[in-house]
Scaffold this motif. Sequence first.
Motif, PDB file in Angstrom:
ATOM      1  N   UNK A   1      42.716  38.054  40.919  1.00  0.00           N
ATOM      2  CA  UNK A   1      42.425  39.374  40.381  1.00  0.00           C
ATOM      3  C   UNK A   1      43.169  40.458  41.160  1.00  0.00           C
ATOM      4  N   UNK A   2      43.277  40.276  42.463  1.00  0.00           N
ATOM      5  CA  UNK A   2      43.998  41.245  43.288  1.00  0.00           C
ATOM      6  C   UNK A   2      45.453  41.334  42.848  1.00  0.00           C
ATOM      7  N   UNK A   3      46.063  40.172  42.610  1.00  0.00           N
ATOM      8  CA  UNK A   3      47.457  40.126  42.190  1.00  0.00           C
ATOM      9  C   UNK A   3      47.649  40.695  40.783  1.00  0.00           C
ATOM     10  N   UNK A   4      46.787  40.264  39.852  1.00  0.00           N
ATOM     11  CA  UNK A   4      46.902  40.715  38.466  1.00  0.00           C
ATOM     12  C   UNK A   4      46.680  42.221  38.345  1.00  0.00           C
ATOM     13  N   UNK A   5      45.660  42.719  39.020  1.00  0.00           N
ATOM     14  CA  UNK A   5      45.329  44.138  38.901  1.00  0.00           C
ATOM     15  C   UNK A   5      46.383  45.013  39.574  1.00  0.00           C
ATOM     16  N   UNK A   6      47.010  44.498  40.628  1.00  0.00           N
ATOM     17  CA  UNK A   6      48.097  45.238  41.273  1.00  0.00           C
ATOM     18  C   UNK A   6      49.269  45.372  40.304  1.00  0.00           C
ATOM     19  N   UNK A   7      49.560  44.293  39.569  1.00  0.00           N
ATOM     20  CA  UNK A   7      50.672  44.329  38.613  1.00  0.00           C
ATOM     21  C   UNK A   7      50.363  45.225  37.419  1.00  0.00           C
ATOM     22  N   UNK A   8      49.080  45.350  37.065  1.00  0.00           N
ATOM     23  CA  UNK A   8      48.670  46.183  35.936  1.00  0.00           C
ATOM     24  C   UNK A   8      48.323  47.610  36.364  1.00  0.00           C
ATOM     25  N   UNK A   9      48.366  47.858  37.679  1.00  0.00           N
ATOM     26  CA  UNK A   9      48.027  49.170  38.246  1.00  0.00           C
ATOM     27  C   UNK A   9      46.635  49.618  37.795  1.00  0.00           C
ATOM     28  N   UNK A  10      45.662  48.756  38.006  1.00  0.00           N
ATOM     29  CA  UNK A  10      44.289  49.072  37.635  1.00  0.00           C
ATOM     30  C   UNK A  10      43.349  48.498  38.689  1.00  0.00           C
ATOM     31  N   UNK A  11      42.140  49.058  38.819  1.00  0.00           N
ATOM     32  CA  UNK A  11      41.189  48.534  39.815  1.00  0.00           C
ATOM     33  C   UNK A  11      40.698  47.145  39.423  1.00  0.00           C
ATOM     34  N   UNK A  12      40.276  46.417  40.407  1.00  0.00           N
ATOM     35  CA  UNK A  12      39.737  45.087  40.123  1.00  0.00           C
ATOM     36  C   UNK A  12      38.427  45.204  39.351  1.00  0.00           C
ATOM     37  N   UNK A  13      38.207  44.314  38.391  1.00  0.00           N
ATOM     38  CA  UNK A  13      36.951  44.373  37.641  1.00  0.00           C
ATOM     39  C   UNK A  13      35.781  43.978  38.529  1.00  0.00           C
ATOM     40  N   UNK A  14      34.626  44.624  38.369  1.00  0.00           N
ATOM     41  CA  UNK A  14      33.446  44.230  39.148  1.00  0.00           C
ATOM     42  C   UNK A  14      33.032  42.812  38.818  1.00  0.00           C
ATOM     43  N   UNK A  15      32.425  42.149  39.789  1.00  0.00           N
ATOM     44  CA  UNK A  15      32.050  40.748  39.632  1.00  0.00           C
ATOM     45  C   UNK A  15      30.548  40.560  39.856  1.00  0.00           C
ATOM     46  N   UNK A  16      29.909  39.919  38.896  1.00  0.00           N
ATOM     47  CA  UNK A  16      28.511  39.522  39.044  1.00  0.00           C
ATOM     48  C   UNK A  16      28.477  38.049  39.399  1.00  0.00           C
ATOM     49  N   UNK A  17      27.960  37.729  40.573  1.00  0.00           N
ATOM     50  CA  UNK A  17      27.745  36.324  40.927  1.00  0.00           C
ATOM     51  C   UNK A  17      26.314  36.008  40.535  1.00  0.00           C
ATOM     52  N   UNK A  18      26.163  35.161  39.536  1.00  0.00           N
ATOM     53  CA  UNK A  18      24.847  34.870  38.978  1.00  0.00           C
ATOM     54  C   UNK A  18      24.310  33.567  39.562  1.00  0.00           C
ATOM     55  N   UNK A  19      23.281  33.693  40.388  1.00  0.00           N
ATOM     56  CA  UNK A  19      22.647  32.530  41.020  1.00  0.00           C
ATOM     57  C   UNK A  19      21.679  31.905  40.020  1.00  0.00           C
ATOM     58  N   UNK A  20      22.197  31.019  39.197  1.00  0.00           N
ATOM     59  CA  UNK A  20      21.439  30.417  38.106  1.00  0.00           C
ATOM     60  C   UNK A  20      20.544  29.264  38.601  1.00  0.00           C
ATOM     61  N   UNK A  21      19.663  28.831  37.730  1.00  0.00           N
ATOM     62  CA  UNK A  21      18.759  27.686  37.971  1.00  0.00           C
ATOM     63  C   UNK A  21      17.784  27.944  39.120  1.00  0.00           C
TER      64      UNK A  21
END
Length: 205
Positions: A122-142
Amino acid sequence: MGVGRMVEAAHAFMLGLVSFVQTPSHVVLVGLDSSGKTTVLLRLKYGQYVNTLPTVGFNCEKVRAGGAYWMVWDVGGAERVRPLWRPYTRGTDALIFVVDSSSDDERLEEARLELQRLAKQQASQCASLNRPRPPMLILANKQDLPSARDIHSLTKALGLNDLQECQSWTLAAACAVTGEGLDEAMEVLQQLVAKSKKVTKSKNR
């Protein structure tokens, strides 16, 4: 038609109108195989437990959760299909990384490596697109399972505090089978997405 039913019908109509007008946020569900990604997706879509099969490619559904509309892409988590995560997550508004809270140490280490790899992509992709990294939800399931680990333990096992400061994230406990914690987790994610979009707009002025 009684007044109560008229009010309900009007409410349903307004929700449908908002759904039609409002552009849903794009979010991608990833995580190791058998972590419960598709169960999460269908619980969000139908509001009830739906028995699922392992996802070979992807599933896509428009859902309402956490007070917002989402276009959710659920991508398979088997090792051979994880390379698909990269194109699906390019330019997304948010990410949900689903973790089986009852996993053993070896499986959690595998999840940690994939999570860290995704963050670097995401760091690499967003740098190339000149946009902030998307927020991430880590979902602790089960979380309903007796062997489920708590939030503190998972934060350490997944190395979440090692993520760079420019990667916004939140960790939430949930159970896709019962639905417990899902809407609350999506509400927090929506707040992070709104904040991210606000920052992007201010930069583009």
